[in-house]
Motif scaffolding. Structure first.
Motif, PDB file in Angstrom:
ATOM      1  N   ARG A 205      76.070  49.244  20.629  1.00  0.00           N
ATOM      2  CA  ARG A 205      75.884  49.542  22.056  1.00  0.00           C
ATOM      3  C   ARG A 205      75.902  51.039  22.370  1.00  0.00           C
ATOM      4  O   ARG A 205      75.512  51.434  23.456  1.00  0.00           O
ATOM      5  N   ASN A 206      76.367  51.845  21.424  1.00  0.00           N
ATOM      6  CA  ASN A 206      76.539  53.269  21.697  1.00  0.00           C
ATOM      7  C   ASN A 206      75.642  54.199  20.895  1.00  0.00           C
ATOM      8  O   ASN A 206      75.546  55.378  21.214  1.00  0.00           O
ATOM      9  N   ILE A 207      75.031  53.714  19.859  1.00  0.00           N
ATOM     10  CA  ILE A 207      74.226  54.566  18.991  1.00  0.00           C
ATOM     11  C   ILE A 207      72.749  54.254  19.203  1.00  0.00           C
ATOM     12  O   ILE A 207      72.345  53.095  19.162  1.00  0.00           O
ATOM     13  N   GLU A 208      71.977  55.304  19.427  1.00  0.00           N
ATOM     14  CA  GLU A 208      70.527  55.148  19.552  1.00  0.00           C
ATOM     15  C   GLU A 208      69.950  54.666  18.224  1.00  0.00           C
ATOM     16  O   GLU A 208      70.432  55.054  17.157  1.00  0.00           O
ATOM     17  N   PHE A 209      68.911  53.894  18.311  1.00  0.00           N
ATOM     18  CA  PHE A 209      68.245  53.378  17.114  1.00  0.00           C
ATOM     19  C   PHE A 209      67.867  54.504  16.160  1.00  0.00           C
ATOM     20  O   PHE A 209      68.056  54.403  14.949  1.00  0.00           O
ATOM     21  N   THR A 210      67.347  55.597  16.699  1.00  0.00           N
ATOM     22  CA  THR A 210      66.897  56.708  15.856  1.00  0.00           C
ATOM     23  C   THR A 210      68.045  57.520  15.273  1.00  0.00           C
ATOM     24  O   THR A 210      67.829  58.346  14.393  1.00  0.00           O
ATOM     25  N   ASP A 211      69.270  57.293  15.748  1.00  0.00           N
ATOM     26  CA  ASP A 211      70.424  58.060  15.267  1.00  0.00           C
ATOM     27  C   ASP A 211      71.231  57.351  14.184  1.00  0.00           C
ATOM     28  O   ASP A 211      72.086  57.969  13.549  1.00  0.00           O
ATOM     29  N   ILE A 212      70.978  56.052  13.951  1.00  0.00           N
ATOM     30  CA  ILE A 212      71.838  55.307  13.033  1.00  0.00           C
ATOM     31  C   ILE A 212      71.674  55.775  11.584  1.00  0.00           C
ATOM     32  O   ILE A 212      72.666  55.931  10.871  1.00  0.00           O
TER      33      ILE A 212
ATOM     34  N   PRO B 189      70.578  58.856  10.435  1.00  0.00           N
ATOM     35  CA  PRO B 189      71.216  60.165  10.251  1.00  0.00           C
ATOM     36  C   PRO B 189      72.745  60.095  10.281  1.00  0.00           C
ATOM     37  O   PRO B 189      73.417  60.770   9.498  1.00  0.00           O
ATOM     38  N   LEU B 190      73.300  59.254  11.154  1.00  0.00           N
ATOM     39  CA  LEU B 190      74.754  59.082  11.201  1.00  0.00           C
ATOM     40  C   LEU B 190      75.260  58.499   9.887  1.00  0.00           C
ATOM     41  O   LEU B 190      76.269  58.954   9.332  1.00  0.00           O
ATOM     42  N   THR B 191      74.557  57.510   9.371  1.00  0.00           N
ATOM     43  CA  THR B 191      74.956  56.885   8.106  1.00  0.00           C
ATOM     44  C   THR B 191      74.939  57.894   6.968  1.00  0.00           C
ATOM     45  O   THR B 191      75.870  57.942   6.159  1.00  0.00           O
ATOM     46  N   LYS B 192      73.906  58.706   6.917  1.00  0.00           N
ATOM     47  CA  LYS B 192      73.833  59.734   5.869  1.00  0.00           C
ATOM     48  C   LYS B 192      74.986  60.720   5.997  1.00  0.00           C
ATOM     49  O   LYS B 192      75.557  61.140   4.996  1.00  0.00           O
ATOM     50  N   GLU B 193      75.340  61.073   7.226  1.00  0.00           N
ATOM     51  CA  GLU B 193      76.479  61.973   7.446  1.00  0.00           C
ATOM     52  C   GLU B 193      77.779  61.332   6.955  1.00  0.00           C
ATOM     53  O   GLU B 193      78.616  61.984   6.331  1.00  0.00           O
ATOM     54  N   VAL B 194      77.945  60.037   7.226  1.00  0.00           N
ATOM     55  CA  VAL B 194      79.152  59.324   6.796  1.00  0.00           C
ATOM     56  C   VAL B 194      79.189  59.226   5.270  1.00  0.00           C
ATOM     57  O   VAL B 194      80.233  59.455   4.652  1.00  0.00           O
ATOM     58  N   ILE B 195      78.063  58.910   4.644  1.00  0.00           N
ATOM     59  CA  ILE B 195      78.011  58.846   3.178  1.00  0.00           C
ATOM     60  C   ILE B 195      78.361  60.211   2.595  1.00  0.00           C
ATOM     61  O   ILE B 195      79.139  60.311   1.640  1.00  0.00           O
ATOM     62  N   PHE B 196      77.807  61.264   3.169  1.00  0.00           N
ATOM     63  CA  PHE B 196      78.115  62.607   2.686  1.00  0.00           C
ATOM     64  C   PHE B 196      79.602  62.895   2.819  1.00  0.00           C
ATOM     65  O   PHE B 196      80.224  63.438   1.908  1.00  0.00           O
ATOM     66  N   TYR B 197      80.189  62.502   3.941  1.00  0.00           N
ATOM     67  CA  TYR B 197      81.618  62.712   4.153  1.00  0.00           C
ATOM     68  C   TYR B 197      82.431  61.994   3.072  1.00  0.00           C
ATOM     69  O   TYR B 197      83.342  62.567   2.482  1.00  0.00           O
ATOM     70  N   VAL B 198      82.095  60.744   2.808  1.00  0.00           N
ATOM     71  CA  VAL B 198      82.836  59.951   1.813  1.00  0.00           C
ATOM     72  C   VAL B 198      82.692  60.554   0.424  1.00  0.00           C
ATOM     73  O   VAL B 198      83.676  60.725  -0.292  1.00  0.00           O
ATOM     74  N   THR B 199      81.461  60.879   0.036  1.00  0.00           N
ATOM     75  CA  THR B 199      81.264  61.412  -1.312  1.00  0.00           C
ATOM     76  C   THR B 199      81.872  62.806  -1.454  1.00  0.00           C
ATOM     77  O   THR B 199      82.395  63.143  -2.515  1.00  0.00           O
ATOM     78  N   ALA B 200      81.849  63.600  -0.397  1.00  0.00           N
ATOM     79  CA  ALA B 200      82.486  64.921  -0.450  1.00  0.00           C
ATOM     80  C   ALA B 200      84.003  64.764  -0.520  1.00  0.00           C
ATOM     81  O   ALA B 200      84.675  65.474  -1.265  1.00  0.00           O
ATOM     82  N   TYR B 201      84.544  63.809   0.226  1.00  0.00           N
ATOM     83  CA  TYR B 201      85.983  63.552   0.195  1.00  0.00           C
ATOM     84  C   TYR B 201      86.410  63.129  -1.204  1.00  0.00           C
ATOM     85  O   TYR B 201      87.415  63.584  -1.726  1.00  0.00           O
ATOM     86  N   ALA B 202      85.626  62.255  -1.793  1.00  0.00           N
ATOM     87  CA  ALA B 202      85.948  61.752  -3.130  1.00  0.00           C
ATOM     88  C   ALA B 202      85.531  62.744  -4.219  1.00  0.00           C
ATOM     89  O   ALA B 202      85.790  62.508  -5.392  1.00  0.00           O
ATOM     90  N   LYS B 203      84.884  63.821  -3.799  1.00  0.00           N
ATOM     91  CA  LYS B 203      84.406  64.866  -4.720  1.00  0.00           C
ATOM     92  C   LYS B 203      83.483  64.281  -5.784  1.00  0.00           C
ATOM     93  O   LYS B 203      83.566  64.621  -6.959  1.00  0.00           O
ATOM     94  N   LEU B 204      82.611  63.404  -5.346  1.00  0.00           N
ATOM     95  CA  LEU B 204      81.612  62.840  -6.249  1.00  0.00           C
ATOM     96  C   LEU B 204      80.391  63.748  -6.238  1.00  0.00           C
ATOM     97  O   LEU B 204      80.079  64.368  -5.236  1.00  0.00           O
ATOM     98  N   GLN B 205      79.706  63.781  -7.341  1.00  0.00           N
ATOM     99  CA  GLN B 205      78.472  64.539  -7.426  1.00  0.00           C
ATOM    100  C   GLN B 205      77.357  63.584  -7.796  1.00  0.00           C
ATOM    101  O   GLN B 205      77.596  62.526  -8.355  1.00  0.00           O
ATOM    102  N   LEU B 206      76.155  64.004  -7.506  1.00  0.00           N
ATOM    103  CA  LEU B 206      75.021  63.219  -7.941  1.00  0.00           C
ATOM    104  C   LEU B 206      74.979  63.242  -9.466  1.00  0.00           C
ATOM    105  O   LEU B 206      75.564  64.123 -10.092  1.00  0.00           O
ATOM    106  N   PRO B 207      74.295  62.284 -10.079  1.00  0.00           N
ATOM    107  CA  PRO B 207      74.229  62.271 -11.538  1.00  0.00           C
ATOM    108  C   PRO B 207      73.784  63.628 -12.095  1.00  0.00           C
ATOM    109  O   PRO B 207      72.865  64.241 -11.585  1.00  0.00           O
ATOM    110  N   THR B 208      74.480  64.088 -13.103  1.00  0.00           N
ATOM    111  CA  THR B 208      74.173  65.375 -13.732  1.00  0.00           C
ATOM    112  C   THR B 208      74.204  65.194 -15.239  1.00  0.00           C
ATOM    113  O   THR B 208      74.534  64.122 -15.734  1.00  0.00           O
ATOM    114  N   GLU B 209      73.888  66.237 -15.941  1.00  0.00           N
ATOM    115  CA  GLU B 209      74.007  66.195 -17.396  1.00  0.00           C
ATOM    116  C   GLU B 209      75.213  67.017 -17.797  1.00  0.00           C
ATOM    117  O   GLU B 209      75.459  68.081 -17.261  1.00  0.00           O
TER     118      GLU B 209
END
Length: 115
Positions: free
Chosen positions: A70-77, A79-99
Motif C-alpha cells: 500500500r505504500n510503495i510505488e510499483f516502479t520503486d519495489i 530499486p528498494l529490493t536491490k538496496e535491501v539486498i546490498f544492505y544485507v550483503t554489505a552487512y554480512a561482508k559478502l562479495q560477488l564470486p571472485t578468484e
C-alpha cells in the motif's frame, strides 16, 4: 555502515522502520535466492511477489506485506529490493564470486574480519 530506513504510512501515521540489528543466515540465504529469481525471471509479477516477503523479513516483520504494498510505488519495489539486498550483503561482508590467488572460484569471502 549506516543502517537503512524505510518510511511507511500506516494507520494514517508516518512510521520509520529499520532492519533488524542482526542479519541471520536465513536472511542471507533468502538474499542469495532472491538475486537468482531477479536475474532469471522475466515475469515482473513473479519478481515483485518474491521481493515483498523478503523486504518484510529483513525488517523483522515489523510491518505486513500489505502495508508495504500500500505504500510503495510499483516502479520503486525493485530499486528498494536491490538496496535491501546490498544492505544485507554489505552487512554480512559478502562479495560477488571472485578468484582466489590459486585461480579457484571463491563464491563468498566469509573469512574476512568484520570491522
Amino acid at each position: 555502515m549506516k543502517r537503512m530506513k524505510l518510511e511507511l504510512q500506516i494507520d494514517g501515521k508516518k512510521k520509520v522502520f529499520r532492519p533488524k540489528n542482526s542479519i541471520t543466515i536465513d536472511v542471507v540465504n533468502r538474499s542469495l535466492e532472491l538475486e537468482q529469481v531477479l536475474l532469471k525471471s522475466s515475469d515482473p509479477f513473479e519478481k515483485i511477489q518474491a521481493c515483498i516477503p523478503y523486504i518484510c523479513a529483513v525488517f523483522g516483520h515489523k510491518f505486513t506485506a500489505q502495508d508495504l504494498e500500500r505504500n510503495i510505488e510499483f516502479t520503486d519495489i525493485l530499486p528498494l529490493t536491490k538496496e535491501v539486498i546490498f544492505y544485507v550483503t554489505a552487512y554480512a561482508k559478502l562479495q560477488l564470486p571472485t578468484e582466489d590467488p590459486k585461480g579457484q572460484v571463491v563464491p563468498f569471502d566469509l573469512h574476512r574480519k568484520r570491522n
